[in-house]
Design an enzyme around this catalytic site. Structure first.
Site, mmCIF file in Angstrom:
data_model
loop_
_atom_site.group_PDB
_atom_site.id
_atom_site.type_symbol
_atom_site.label_atom_id
_atom_site.label_comp_id
_atom_site.label_asym_id
_atom_site.label_seq_id
_atom_site.Cartn_x
_atom_site.Cartn_y
_atom_site.Cartn_z
ATOM 1 N N GLU A 22 0.833 -1.207 0.000
ATOM 2 C CA GLU A 22 0.000 0.000 0.000
ATOM 3 C C GLU A 22 0.868 1.259 0.000
ATOM 4 O OE1 GLU A 22 -4.027 -0.627 2.287
ATOM 5 O OE2 GLU A 22 -2.359 -1.259 3.557
ATOM 6 N N LYS A 100 -12.090 3.664 0.846
ATOM 7 C CA LYS A 100 -10.934 2.884 0.408
ATOM 8 C C LYS A 100 -11.480 1.598 -0.229
ATOM 9 C CE LYS A 100 -6.486 1.195 2.148
ATOM 10 N NZ LYS A 100 -5.634 1.066 3.349
#
Length: 123
Positions: A22, A100
């Site tokens: 990420e 997200k």
């Protein structure tokens, strides 16, 4: 006061998250903003100076969101809220939603995120 300026679906690429991939590759986030603003003056005068520029809010939110790589969405949303309240005196409160949709969760889901509301401190 119940006046609101809203901006929804602001798509940004950032490197927030706990997992290594990420922070290395990053991913797509979607931000929704609700801004509590007294629009009584601008609704009469039709002058931008009597309200808040949507463009300036988007620029501020984008810079705050992408300024650092945060582990938590809560912190990223908090950074946006802090930046908006400190930059725009006409805004009395903000509601920030950070989506997200590609979070690394081993499940099938449509979306995940946080919603925070912050009010200007008086005094």
């Amino acid at each position: 006061m119940s006046d609101t300026i809203f901006i929804t679906g602001l798509v940004l690429h950032a490197r927030h998250g706990v997992m290594d991939h990420e922070t290395e590759v990053g991913q797509r986030f979607v931000i929704d903003l609700e801004l509590a603003v007294d629009l009584s003056e601008s609704s009469r005068t039709d002058r931008l100076s009597d309200t808040v520029s949507y463009s300036n809010v988007v620029a501020c939110a984008t810079a705050a969101f992408k300024d650092a790589n945060y582990k938590l969405l809560e912190r990223a949303a908090g950074a946006v809220a802090e930046a908006i309240l400190s930059s725009f005196s006409k805004i009395s409160a903000v509601k920030i939603t950070v989506h997200k949709p590609h979070a690394p969760i081993p499940a099938i889901f449509d979306d995940v995120g946080v919603i925070i509301t912050r009010t200007r401190a008086h005094g």
